[in-house]
Design a protein around this motif. Sequence first.
Motif, mmCIF file in Angstrom:
data_model
loop_
_atom_site.group_PDB
_atom_site.id
_atom_site.type_symbol
_atom_site.label_atom_id
_atom_site.label_comp_id
_atom_site.label_asym_id
_atom_site.label_seq_id
_atom_site.Cartn_x
_atom_site.Cartn_y
_atom_site.Cartn_z
ATOM 1 N N PHE A 176 0.834 -1.192 0.000
ATOM 2 C CA PHE A 176 0.000 0.000 0.000
ATOM 3 C C PHE A 176 0.873 1.247 0.000
ATOM 4 O O PHE A 176 1.907 1.300 0.676
ATOM 5 N N SER A 177 0.460 2.257 -0.751
ATOM 6 C CA SER A 177 1.203 3.520 -0.793
ATOM 7 C C SER A 177 1.094 4.225 0.564
ATOM 8 O O SER A 177 0.021 4.198 1.184
ATOM 9 N N PRO A 178 2.183 4.850 1.047
ATOM 10 C CA PRO A 178 3.455 5.108 0.359
ATOM 11 C C PRO A 178 4.307 3.842 0.232
ATOM 12 O O PRO A 178 4.421 3.068 1.185
ATOM 13 N N ASN A 183 12.117 3.544 -7.953
ATOM 14 C CA ASN A 183 11.622 3.700 -9.324
ATOM 15 C C ASN A 183 10.095 3.646 -9.389
ATOM 16 O O ASN A 183 9.521 3.187 -10.371
ATOM 17 N N LEU A 184 9.454 4.102 -8.312
ATOM 18 C CA LEU A 184 7.996 4.168 -8.275
ATOM 19 C C LEU A 184 7.586 5.350 -7.409
ATOM 20 O O LEU A 184 7.865 5.379 -6.213
ATOM 21 N N VAL A 185 6.917 6.323 -8.032
ATOM 22 C CA VAL A 185 6.437 7.494 -7.302
ATOM 23 C C VAL A 185 5.204 7.090 -6.498
ATOM 24 O O VAL A 185 4.337 6.369 -6.989
ATOM 25 N N ASN A 186 5.134 7.539 -5.269
ATOM 26 C CA ASN A 186 3.990 7.204 -4.425
ATOM 27 C C ASN A 186 2.687 7.696 -5.040
ATOM 28 O O ASN A 186 2.627 8.773 -5.648
ATOM 29 N N GLY A 187 1.653 6.893 -4.862
ATOM 30 C CA GLY A 187 0.327 7.293 -5.270
ATOM 31 C C GLY A 187 -0.436 7.833 -4.080
ATOM 32 O O GLY A 187 0.155 8.087 -3.018
ATOM 33 N N PRO A 188 -1.749 7.977 -4.206
ATOM 34 C CA PRO A 188 -2.563 8.389 -3.062
ATOM 35 C C PRO A 188 -2.378 7.400 -1.911
ATOM 36 O O PRO A 188 -2.177 6.217 -2.144
ATOM 37 N N GLU A 189 -2.452 7.892 -0.677
ATOM 38 C CA GLU A 189 -2.272 7.014 0.469
ATOM 39 C C GLU A 189 -3.285 5.879 0.425
ATOM 40 O O GLU A 189 -4.476 6.086 0.212
ATOM 41 N N TYR A 192 -3.251 0.496 -3.823
ATOM 42 C CA TYR A 192 -2.755 -0.881 -3.792
ATOM 43 C C TYR A 192 -1.748 -1.088 -4.913
ATOM 44 O O TYR A 192 -1.991 -0.707 -6.068
ATOM 45 N N LEU A 193 -0.612 -1.698 -4.585
ATOM 46 C CA LEU A 193 0.503 -1.816 -5.523
ATOM 47 C C LEU A 193 0.104 -2.522 -6.817
ATOM 48 O O LEU A 193 0.489 -2.090 -7.911
ATOM 49 N N THR A 194 -0.656 -3.601 -6.714
ATOM 50 C CA THR A 194 -1.034 -4.346 -7.923
ATOM 51 C C THR A 194 -1.909 -3.493 -8.836
ATOM 52 O O THR A 194 -1.776 -3.538 -10.064
ATOM 53 N N ASP A 195 -2.786 -2.680 -8.248
ATOM 54 C CA ASP A 195 -3.597 -1.744 -9.036
ATOM 55 C C ASP A 195 -2.700 -0.730 -9.740
ATOM 56 O O ASP A 195 -2.881 -0.415 -10.923
ATOM 57 N N ARG A 196 -1.731 -0.217 -8.985
ATOM 58 C CA ARG A 196 -0.859 0.832 -9.532
ATOM 59 C C ARG A 196 -0.009 0.313 -10.690
ATOM 60 O O ARG A 196 0.135 0.975 -11.736
ATOM 61 N N LEU A 197 0.555 -0.869 -10.521
ATOM 62 C CA LEU A 197 1.383 -1.419 -11.602
ATOM 63 C C LEU A 197 0.551 -1.652 -12.856
ATOM 64 O O LEU A 197 1.020 -1.431 -13.978
ATOM 65 N N THR A 198 -0.701 -2.071 -12.675
ATOM 66 C CA THR A 198 -1.577 -2.267 -13.833
ATOM 67 C C THR A 198 -1.918 -0.933 -14.486
ATOM 68 O O THR A 198 -1.984 -0.834 -15.719
#
Length: 484
Positions: A176-178, A183-189, A192-198
């Motif tokens: 979960f972010s952060p 090599n990955l900019v944080n998303g909203p707090e 979910y990492l799997t969502d973000r990579l997709t």
Amino acid sequence: MKSHPKSVLFICLQAIVLLLASCTEKHVARRPNVILINVDDLGWKDLGFMGSHYYETPHLDQFSKEGLVFTNAYAGASNCAPSRACMISGQYGPRHGVYTVSPSDRGDPRTRRVTAVKNEDTLADSLYTLGEMFQDNGYATATIGKWHLSDDPTKMGFDLNVAGNHRGNPGKDGYFSPYKVSNLVNGPEGEYLTDRLTNEAIGFVKHHKEDPFFLYLPFYTVHSPLMGKHDLIDKYKAKSGSDGQEHPVYAAMVEAMDQNVGRLLKVLGELGLEENTMVVFTSDNGGIRKISRQDPLRAGKGSYYEGGIRVPMVIRFPGKIPAGKKVVDPVLQMDLFPTFQSLIQAEKRSSRVDGVDLAPLLFEGKELPQRELYWHFPIYLEAYSPKDDQAQDPLFRTRPGSVIRYGKWKLHEYFEDGSLALYNLEEDLGEKHNVIEKYPEVVIDLCERLKAWRGSTHAPVPIKQNPAFDQAFETMKIKQVMQK
């Protein structure tokens, strides 16, 4: 006003040149795209279409109906880094020297009889990678997720790297972010990492929808730390387990992965790229048996029994290869390298690959010639859970040795004491019955093939005795862990 004949000729030639250029551009755009999805630690039976009655994977179940399902697909190794090194280079372990996640001498030194071979934890720059092959043939390339083979995959043929580096998991609380991966900019707090990579993968596909592209999508999931979305965890807490699959957090991770594969496939359809894109779905090695059993396969990640190296694999290419069929021919993930080269009619190719081109099987329905499959692990991997692992002994998932599969036969050779085990996979998929005394001629044949292969690949065999080994301590330790 009359046109000058030379002017008319010039205009005609110009039009022809523009037309040819346009045709060439369209031809280039029609080169097939390739997406390789590699899930981390997903077991052979951790999907609905592979026989699970607990995990819900509707998108991948549908995907399996649209492609070829390989029921005898194998990783090049039984844990993360060496498996990826084999697939990305197309070569067996002895050629690149990545045998495990460093170090190679894991476990108590008093229980190791020989000195393990030194392990490489980085893929050498001299090796030609899948990324370089696609890049050299005019493809846009990206790796999005777990790389695990070096610090910087952009030096190994990838134009874009998202979240890839040397580490093998996203870290404590890392799903979960952060985030905790580079090599990955944080998303909203709470993202979910799997969502973000997709999301990143979908962005890459949209950006290159007019270009030929190769997308390598190695999800960090379902590797530990086990972390899932709360609504999915609650869903599986309310569901009864089945056949040793009953972990609600792991199940939540599997379903979230399935949802995201579905999102990516949907975008391919919306962009009109579905019929021009080969999609391969697989896992880097077997699952961890304590978390999710793969019965009837024996053992799990880190073992060279079937549960450690047999993986799910589906290839879809609509209208080009059959849909909804199962392939029983044994295949290796190293076969993907020469298959992709054939698919894109690569002009620049790897000079050495150990896999075979699957194109005749995929496009012509031909059976693969019978061949030997090999694994070599001159290393030690300590046990996860002695009572659950189903390994050769309770202290290690893997002790140094080699394995060969040829047809229905599978032979294990162990370097510490020279012992052998022979299994008939057609009759004994769970590798429970060693039939070495019943088929001495098979043993001799397989041993000769294995020895010749080790010679041809310069595979190191550990023979130096470990001075720290203590047999009395080993005996005591085995008794101790089995009493816990």
